[in-house]
Motif scaffolding. Structure first.
Motif, mmCIF file in Angstrom:
data_model
loop_
_atom_site.group_PDB
_atom_site.id
_atom_site.type_symbol
_atom_site.label_atom_id
_atom_site.label_comp_id
_atom_site.label_asym_id
_atom_site.label_seq_id
_atom_site.Cartn_x
_atom_site.Cartn_y
_atom_site.Cartn_z
ATOM 1 N N GLY A 726 0.751 -1.233 -0.007
ATOM 2 C CA GLY A 726 -0.038 -0.064 0.144
ATOM 3 C C GLY A 726 0.825 1.369 -0.060
ATOM 4 N N GLU A 727 2.063 1.331 -0.094
ATOM 5 C CA GLU A 727 2.940 2.285 0.201
ATOM 6 C C GLU A 727 3.938 2.619 -0.886
ATOM 7 N N THR A 728 4.673 1.470 -0.863
ATOM 8 C CA THR A 728 6.038 1.406 -1.956
ATOM 9 C C THR A 728 5.736 1.956 -3.447
ATOM 10 N N PRO A 729 4.810 1.707 -3.684
ATOM 11 C CA PRO A 729 4.355 2.047 -5.223
ATOM 12 C C PRO A 729 4.495 3.477 -5.480
ATOM 13 N N ILE A 730 4.293 4.349 -4.478
ATOM 14 C CA ILE A 730 4.074 5.700 -4.468
ATOM 15 C C ILE A 730 5.327 6.508 -4.984
ATOM 16 N N VAL A 731 6.567 5.787 -4.636
ATOM 17 C CA VAL A 731 7.825 6.423 -4.591
ATOM 18 C C VAL A 731 8.469 6.796 -6.135
ATOM 19 N N GLY A 732 7.833 6.130 -6.782
ATOM 20 C CA GLY A 732 8.517 6.237 -8.551
ATOM 21 C C GLY A 732 8.070 7.081 -9.301
ATOM 22 N N ILE A 733 6.948 7.672 -9.056
ATOM 23 C CA ILE A 733 6.175 8.498 -10.028
ATOM 24 C C ILE A 733 6.965 9.791 -10.001
ATOM 25 N N ALA A 734 7.293 10.477 -8.767
ATOM 26 C CA ALA A 734 7.856 11.807 -8.811
ATOM 27 C C ALA A 734 9.232 11.801 -9.695
ATOM 28 N N PRO A 735 10.046 11.125 -9.259
ATOM 29 C CA PRO A 735 11.391 11.069 -10.050
ATOM 30 C C PRO A 735 11.295 10.942 -11.440
ATOM 31 N N ALA A 736 10.551 9.872 -11.803
ATOM 32 C CA ALA A 736 10.119 9.515 -13.206
ATOM 33 C C ALA A 736 9.505 10.766 -13.912
ATOM 34 N N VAL A 737 8.669 11.614 -13.367
ATOM 35 C CA VAL A 737 8.039 12.894 -13.888
ATOM 36 C C VAL A 737 9.248 13.997 -14.012
ATOM 37 N N GLY A 738 9.932 13.956 -13.139
ATOM 38 C CA GLY A 738 10.984 15.150 -12.994
ATOM 39 C C GLY A 738 11.979 14.826 -14.147
ATOM 40 N N ASN A 739 12.457 13.652 -14.342
ATOM 41 C CA ASN A 739 13.576 13.272 -15.234
ATOM 42 C C ASN A 739 12.824 13.319 -16.536
ATOM 43 N N ALA A 740 11.491 12.961 -16.864
ATOM 44 C CA ALA A 740 10.759 13.319 -18.079
ATOM 45 C C ALA A 740 10.867 14.714 -18.327
#
Length: 761
Positions: A726-740
């Motif tokens: 319920g928690e860990t999947p939240i961490v990837g989206i912000a750096p992925a968007v920033g790097n994009a």
């Protein structure tokens, strides 16, 4: 919150034993209830909240609960699970007597299972259902091990009078801890039933098996239902934790996409949340809030409110509340109170990050200045930088953000014969019970907390403010009181995800080999602070700071901040040495599970394809709580307006053996959507002790128009234990968007939120 947390704001110690004046005002006496108006500092500044919750001493009297349970459950089979000491400590079962006597509660009781005379299976667990659908997944593991139909299993959850003690529903511990425990107790019950059938039939036990709620003799096909074996009996059996459980590759009920338990009630509106509860004679409550954090009451004029009919007013130190027959009458009474508050200058948003650095390790900062959870030292940073061809030093920041649960804090409180019952949405029913007992100075066995399935928590409902407030008003009024926070109260007086400053210094050779990694997190926490990338020289530290705002647990805790900083910096290093970002990560990574999710996300996303003009691809990944995630995002940026849109996002997630694939996908998707808000635009704005965007008109959450195309890939590792999701999947989206965004525009953004007003190209 009970345990080691310091008091909130100012405290007063008047009595809960009050007398009513002729005008309905309740005057406090000098020897009773302690109410703590909320302000900053409810959590120790910079602390890792989850650690504190696990350390919070449990307080319960299970011998009383057990007798009450047997009386309520009637005839049948009850199984007491003897848990090993290590597992008991993992679940936070260390405590004192509910009466404050300092005695230790028995560790061996972990879960209850009851088989009724009608064959129904009832599971009692202190875990709370706050939207993560554990009601279904826990029922699945019980049905799997006990070999009964899934629809015959029901759960009684988060009721301090009926369920065993539980430290709380947080930290993604339900699946790895509670599901494991329930699997073992169910397996033990199954073996006990086989023993009873063998005794009844005088049969060879090895010829008996359990299936579909029956014990079956494999040679004669003779069968007996579980209910028949237990009919008319109240049996308890202590069992060890080594009862054989089924390996994941043999699951038939667990591991399938069973539909949500009671799902129809939620979509048709039949389910009752705390806000739906109504008791005979119930009043509605409101509480007067200070003008700013830390403000103290200088004067108050309640004469106009006192003149209103059927209104009860309570003043208890700086706590002032009202109870009235309707919500509108309570609001009118609150509006009629004229209060003057004394305020002191405080840190504002513009000074926040300098303040967090300046107060690190100072007064109120937890001391020590560095170290703490997740700290790591290896080799020599100086030597690592000396051999690097490229050195990089950057700073990353994250804002305070709110949990924004769909259901704000709410409670219904009722006093009867000196006993307090509270219905409230919380992740820690036993912790709230402790808060209530402490506040009203009564034994914990005189307090019952019941948690209806709740409209989300995200780590934000660990404390019991609304419960204490409703109980205070109910005690004064002599009637049940319902108190529901407004959205403005929720966005102001609840605690926030900690803000943070992260300094990263690194070194890398031209061939892409990392040589040095120095990482300092100020205030936001130590979760996932360590790197899985191979680097010989490391210095990683968390520094506690003095937080100007009340802060606490949030979905995935500090890993959102630490993964954002780490994955953004890794992207910067890749570009600095001219190596493709995914290739650069894999070059420096040996951890097989992390590599697997990175490769799976890239493959499903189509990482090798060239993005359209004005679009960019980004990748980010992380680990926490035993699970791994990698996210790829495609972002489009309008160069004329700066408008930033996430076009699509793909996450690969691995958490060991999957219990319910469809519902796990829902969890991952929900994390991605929630993480999108923190990535792009969510932030708490504050000035001199006041929240200035305490409403949806000012606090921006993701909307339907913000939604990208979302794809989720699950890596089902049946060879590994099931972990929380319920928690860990939240961490990837912000750096992925920033790097994009960088890939699309060449603009590197290092602060969350990334683009609240778009990107300046």
């Amino acid at each position: 919150m009970s345990g080691r947390h310091p008091p909130v704001g100012r405290s007063s110690t008047p009595s809960a034993d009050t007398s009513r004046a002729s005008n309905g005002t309740v005057e406090p006496r000098a020897d009773g209830v302690e109410l703590r108006p909320m302000g900053r500092g409810d959590f120790e500044p910079g602390c890792e909240p989850e650690r504190y919750e696990l350390d919070a001493p449990p307080a319960y009297r299970f011998d009383v609960d057990r007798r009450g349970f047997l009386q309520l459950a009637g005839g049948g089979l009850a199984v007491a699970f003897v848990l090993s000491r290590a597992a008991a400590q993992e679940s936070g079962r260390r405590g004192r007597s509910g009466r404050g006597g300092g005695g230790r509660m028995p560790q061996e009781i972990s879960a209850w299972l009851h088989i009724g005379e009608d064959g129904a299976v009832t599971i009692y667990t202190g875990k709370a259902e706050v939207g993560q659908n554990i009601r279904t997944s826990l029922a699945q593991v019980v049905a799997e091990e006990l070999t009964v139909p899934l629809d015959s299993v029901r759960l009684v959850m988060a009721d301090t009078e009926l369920t065993p003690y539980d430290a709380g529903t947080f930290g993604s511990r339900t699946t790895p801890a509670m599901a494991r425990q329930l699997r073992q107790v169910s397996a033990a019950a199954r073996e006990l039933l086989i023993d009873r059938a063998a005794e009844t039939w005088n049969a060879d036990r090895s010829l008996l098996t359990a299936a579909e709620g029956k014990i079956v003799h494999r040679q004669t096909s003779q069968s007996v239902g579980f209910a028949e074996l237990t009919k008319g009996q109240k049996l308890t059996q202590a069992v060890s934790d080594d009862a054989p459980t089924k390996p994941a590759d043999r699951w038939q009920v667990a591991g399938t996409s069973a539909p949500k338990a009671s799902g129809r009630d939620f979509v048709t509106g039949r389910h009752r949340y705390s806000t739906d509860i109504s008791l005979p004679g119930m009043l509605h409550g409101r509480v007067l809030r200070p003008a700013a954090f830390g403000a103290t009451l200088e004067s108050v004029d309640m004469r106009e409110a006192e003149a209103l009919p059927d209104v009860t007013l309570v003043r208890d130190g700086d706590f002032i509340g009202v109870a009235a027959p309707t919500e509108q009458a309570a609001t009118d009474a609150l509006d009629a109170i004229k209060a003057e508050w004394k305020r002191a200058p405080q840190v504002s948003a513009g000074d926040l990050f300098d303040h967090l650095r300046r107060t690190a390790g100072g007064s109120g900062g937890g001391g020590g200045g560095g170290g703490g959870r997740g700290s790591q030292r290896a080799g020599s940073i100086e030597e690592g930088l000396a051999v690097a061809d490229v050195q990089l030093r950057e700073t990353y920041t994250v804002a305070y953000i709110a949990h924004v649960p769909l259901e704000p804090r709410a409670a219904v409180a009722q006093w009867e014969n000196g006993k307090l019952t509270v219905w409230t949405g919380t992740q820690r029913p036993f912790g709230v019970r402790s808060e209530l007992a402490a506040a009203f100075r009564i034994p914990e066995d005189r307090v019952r907390v019941i948690v209806p399935d709740t409209g989300s928590g995200y780590g934000g409902k660990h404390t019991g403010e609304a419960a204490v407030e409703a109980a205070r008003l109910a005690r004064a009024a002599g009637k049940p009181v319902k108190l529901v926070w407004t959205r403005e109260e929720e966005l102001t007086w609840a605690y926030f995800r900690p803000a943070g400053v992260i300094d990263v210094t690194s070194g890398v050779r031209k061939d892409g080999t990392l040589t040095a990694w120095e990482f300092h997190n100020y205030n936001s926490g130590g979760s996932a602070i360590r790197t899985l990338y191979e680097v010989p020289n490391q210095r990683i530290e968390f520094h506690s700071s003095r937080s100007p705002l009340r802060q606490g647990s949030y979905r995935a805790l500090a890993s959102t901040a630490n993964v954002f900083a780490r994955e953004t910096h890794m992207d910067e290093l890749a570009h600095a040495v001219g190596i493709e970002p995914l290739e650069f990560r894999l070059k420096n990574l040996k951890d097989a599970r992390f590599r697997a999710v990175l490769e799976a996300a890239a493959r499903e996303f189509g990482w090798e394809r060239k993005p359209a003009a004005g679009h960019g691809y980004g990748i980010g990944g992380g680990f926490e709580k035993g699970s791994y995630v990698a996210t790829c995002a495609e972002v489009a940026v309008d160069r004329a307006t700066g408008r930033t849109r996430v076009v699509r996002a793909t996450s690969a997630f691995e958490c060991g053996a999957v219990v319910n694939p469809e519902h796990l996908k829902n969890q991952v998707e929900g994390c991605m959507v929630m993480g999108l808000g923190g990535a792009l635009f969510e932030r708490i704005e504050f000035e001199n002790g006041r929240i200035t965007n305490a409403g949806f008109s000012g606090y921006r959450v993701p909307r339907f128009s913000d939604m990208p195309e979302i794809n989720v890939v699950l890596l089902d590792r049946k060879d590994l234990p099931s972990e929380g999701a319920g928690e860990t999947p939240i961490v990837g989206i912000a750096p992925a968007v920033g790097n994009a965004i960088f890939a699309a525009t060449g603009v590197r953004l290092r602060s969350l939120p990334l683009a609240p007003e778009g990107v300046r190209v």
